[in-house]
Design an enzyme around this catalytic site. Structure first.
Site, PDB file in Angstrom:
ATOM      1  CE  LYS A   1      90.265 -50.506  77.184  1.00 47.46           C
ATOM      2  NZ  LYS A   1      89.683 -51.023  75.944  1.00 47.46           N
ATOM      3  NE  ARG A  25      80.931 -51.742  66.848  1.00 44.62           N
ATOM      4  CZ  ARG A  25      81.837 -51.278  67.731  1.00 44.62           C
ATOM      5  NH1 ARG A  25      81.745 -50.049  68.208  1.00 44.62           N
ATOM      6  NH2 ARG A  25      82.838 -52.062  68.133  1.00 44.62           N
ATOM      7  NE  ARG A  71      84.367 -45.096  78.956  1.00 39.95           N
ATOM      8  CZ  ARG A  71      83.159 -44.754  78.499  1.00 39.95           C
ATOM      9  NH1 ARG A  71      82.261 -44.248  79.315  1.00 39.95           N
ATOM     10  NH2 ARG A  71      82.830 -44.926  77.231  1.00 39.95           N
ATOM     11  CG  ASP A  81      85.106 -48.907  78.051  1.00 41.40           C
ATOM     12  OD1 ASP A  81      86.314 -49.200  78.053  1.00 41.40           O
ATOM     13  OD2 ASP A  81      84.422 -48.854  77.012  1.00 41.40           O
TER      14      ASP A  81
END
Ligand code: SPQ
Length: 432
Positions: free
Chosen positions: A343, A28, A390, A316
């Site tokens: 995901k 961002r 992950r 997550d």
């Protein structure tokens, strides 16, 4: 694709590490910095592959971005200054880059094409292209705009009130970024609150954002002014070491500068509820984002039920929470987490498959999984990240409590969000 022999049967993890910058906030900072007037300076930017994809996309849009290690400076060009890209915008493995940029580019009068990797090609885009089309956006893509490659012909947009069927920060942010260029006001209402980094950062850039419970509203036509951003450590990265500290015997780990935004701290609530020995110290706020230092020690854990409002606050972290649950007393039930299926991989399938390979007792459900805690070491096995960072990191932590050889295929994917992960793990192993 490499296969790496992981360190197993670890006697203890001890020491302190600085958690690298938050991935969501780093993305961002580039996006808002690019569309602001004037310079934006970002410190502790995450040098993960996903965030580097965001930088490269904005460079192709004519934005000058200089980078010295994790210090980044962006010469903001305003919405009007973005240039029609000659090349295709490659968003790599990053869902956040893809979905937020579609919204941002929908209201700018330039043409652009967007493509990502194999995993991005399978992730649903209708969740953003459909509401953006309701605003007047001209977007096309495979299967009527549901999959990349996407083509965006930016133009004028009208504000909407969108009732999102999913709690997704990517959906909310994509629409809000389009709303900045739309006539009237744009409102998004979610079923549960998702992470609010876009709202917080827009305010830091001087934009008025109204929040009322699960509803966020923005007025079109507002201008952003460049600012300075200190990116907090990523709690989603910290989660791997929080779990490692709780399950590896004789451990005590301190994690410094961890972002504690309440829309992200579901992992803390879960650890506390399961009985983890966790201390939160040095709490402070920087750039509208709360931060703290966390210390975790080897703990006696009990199984719990996880579902409802907390899910978007830890979505997550579910792969590593599943691992945590294998070491608890009793059953852990994870429900209301169907979003895991869309995901980087279908994380219900990949978590169940890979933890089962290491001897865990875990079964999939339609919207989550059930883990029967065995309170005993996992076994050795050949495991695979399936290209999902992950899953790769969760398996490296699982290996720490395995009593046999563990080989991980495709550990490279970890660089998507935590390039220094193995270096940090080694510091803690050597600290014992
Ligand atoms: O960016 P990407 O690929 O979607 O990354 C993931 C991750 O595990 O790092 C999800 F796979 O994080 C998302 C997160 O799940 C990042 C994000 C954001 O920065 O806005 C929001 C969440 O996704 P969503 O779909 O719930 O909005």
């Amino acid at each position: 694709m490499n296969t790496q022999k992981l360190q197993t049967n670890i006697a203890g993890l001890n020491g302190s590490i600085d958690i690298p910058g938050d991935k969501s906030i780093s993305h961002r900072s580039i996006m808002l910095g690019a569309i602001a007037q004037g310079k934006t300076i970002v410190d502790n930017f995450l040098l993960g592959d996903d965030c580097l994809s965001t930088i490269s996309c904005f460079e192709k849009l004519g934005v000058k971005i200089s980078q010295d290690n994790n210090h980044v400076e962006i010469e903001g060009v305003g919405f009007d200054g973005l240039r029609e890209p000659v090349e295709v915008l490659d968003t790599g493995n990053s869902g956040t880059t893809t979905r937020l940029m579609v919204g941002l580019l929908s209201g700018i009068p330039i043409h652009s094409c967007m493509i990502g990797d194999e995993s991005i090609a399978k992730r649903p885009m209708k969740r953003v292209t459909e509401p953006l089309r309701q605003m007047g956006a001209k977007i096309d893509g495979r299967e009527d705009g549901n999959f990349t490659p996407l083509a965006i012909r930016g133009g004028s947009l009208e504000g909407v009130h969108y009732q999102s069927p999913v709690a997704s920060a990517q959906v909310k942010s994509s629409i809000l970024l389009a709303g900045l260029n739309a006539t009237g006001t744009t409102t998004v209402t979610e079923p549960h609150k998702s992470r609010d980094h876009t709202e917080r950062m827009l305010r830091a850039f001087g934009v008025e954002v109204e929040e009322n419970g699960l509803t966020v509203t923005i007025k079109g036509g507002q201008k952003l002014t460049g600012t300075t951003i200190q990116v907090p450590g990523d709690i989603s990265s910290a989660a791997f070491f929080l779990v490692a500290g709780a399950i590896v015997p004789n451990s005590r780990i301190t994690l410094k500068n961890v972002g504690m935004n309440p829309t992200r701290t579901g992992i803390i609530d879960v650890l506390v509820k399961m009985g983890a020995r966790l201390e939160i110290e040095n709490e402070r706020v920087e750039n509208n984002e709360p931060i703290a230092d966390l210390t975790i020690q080897t703990s006696n854990l009990k199984g719990i039920e996880i579902g409802g409002d907390i899910i978007p606050r830890l979505i997550d972290e579910i792969p590593v929470i599943a691992l945590l649950a294998t070491q608890a007393d009793g059953k852990t039930i994870i429900k209301d987490a169907g979003e895991l299926k869309v995901k980087e991989t279908n994380r219900i399938d990949t978590v169940v498959r890979e933890l089962s390979e290491l001897g865990a007792v875990i079964e999939p459900t339609d919207d989550g999984m059930i883990i029967s805690g065995q309170k005993k070491q996992l076994t050795g096995g050949d495991v695979h990240s399936h290209g999902d960072h992950r899953i790769g990191m969760m398996l490296a932590v699982a290996a720490c409590i395995s009593n046999g050889e563990v080989n991980l295929t495709d550990s490279e994917s970890i660089s998507v969000s935590y390039p220094s992960f193995f270096e940090h793990l080694n510091v803690l192993i050597e600290g014992n």
